[in-house]
Scaffold this active site. Structure first.
Site, mmCIF file in Angstrom:
data_model
loop_
_atom_site.group_PDB
_atom_site.id
_atom_site.type_symbol
_atom_site.label_atom_id
_atom_site.label_comp_id
_atom_site.label_asym_id
_atom_site.label_seq_id
_atom_site.Cartn_x
_atom_site.Cartn_y
_atom_site.Cartn_z
ATOM 1 N N ARG A 96 -1.815 -6.888 -8.145
ATOM 2 C CA ARG A 96 -0.478 -7.860 -7.907
ATOM 3 C C ARG A 96 -0.278 -9.209 -8.768
ATOM 4 N NH1 ARG A 96 -2.353 -9.064 -1.846
ATOM 5 N NH2 ARG A 96 -4.241 -9.244 -3.221
ATOM 6 N N HIS A 125 0.857 -1.281 -0.071
ATOM 7 C CA HIS A 125 0.008 0.058 -0.137
ATOM 8 C C HIS A 125 0.840 1.316 0.005
ATOM 9 C CE1 HIS A 125 -3.096 -2.780 2.146
ATOM 10 N NE2 HIS A 125 -3.473 -2.460 1.118
ATOM 11 N N SER A 177 -3.011 -7.876 2.861
ATOM 12 C CA SER A 177 -3.179 -7.717 4.351
ATOM 13 C C SER A 177 -3.577 -9.098 4.872
ATOM 14 C CB SER A 177 -4.350 -6.774 4.241
ATOM 15 O OG SER A 177 -3.873 -5.341 3.970
ATOM 16 N N LYS A 234 -16.929 -8.227 7.616
ATOM 17 C CA LYS A 234 -15.746 -8.643 7.402
ATOM 18 C C LYS A 234 -15.204 -8.502 8.976
ATOM 19 C CE LYS A 234 -11.853 -8.193 4.421
ATOM 20 N NZ LYS A 234 -11.125 -7.054 3.317
#
Length: 148
Positions: free
Chosen positions: A90, A17, A127, A41
């Site tokens: 990614r 990030h 993450s 979440k």
């Protein structure tokens, strides 16, 4: 003045990030790191902890703002008059997801998404990975930015 919104849960904010924000500051005047709240979440860090962590990383850099939102990203982007949404990818899986999100955000709010491909050294950083390693007491210092 060009303003980008960089949305995510940032649980936690990673070196990936950080690298994305650093690169984006080369072509935008202001970046709003927008912490999305998703009550469905399960998070490791509270919203307050995530805000404080990001604040410490950027040490009150006037070009980097931090906000929290609970609505759709497209709606929040309009609320804060963002010129575009910043996202990173990614791999091909990320790309497919981000393309769909970019399409719907353009349809909903007329806002464009700028996608930056991750640098090779951050291609595996997520993450989720950081949370998993932390859960098992592994060293994550190389995966999260140093605070100033």
């Amino acid at each position: 003045m060009k303003k980008a919104i960089f949305p995510g849960s940032f649980d936690p904010f990673t070196t990936g990030h950080y690298a994305l924000v650093k690169r984006a500051l080369a072509f935008t005047d202001e970046i709003v790191i927008a912490i999305g709240v998703n009550i469905e979440k399960k998070m490791m860090f509270t919203v307050e902890e995530r805000i404080e962590n990001i604040r410490l990383i950027y040490n009150n850099n006037p070009r980097v703002q931090i906000s929290v939102y609970e609505n759709l990203t497209a709606d929040f982007a309009k609320e804060i008059n963002a010129d575009y949404i910043l996202r990173g990818v990614r791999n091909i899986t990320d790309f497919e997801y981000e393309k769909n999100m970019a399409d719907i955000n353009r349809k909903l709010a007329g806002i464009e998404t700028v996608i930056l491909f991750s640098e090779p050294e951050y291609g595996y950083v997520s993450s989720n990975l950081v949370r998993e390693l932390k859960k098992f007491d592994k060293d994550i210092t190389s995966l999260i930015p140093k605070t100033k």
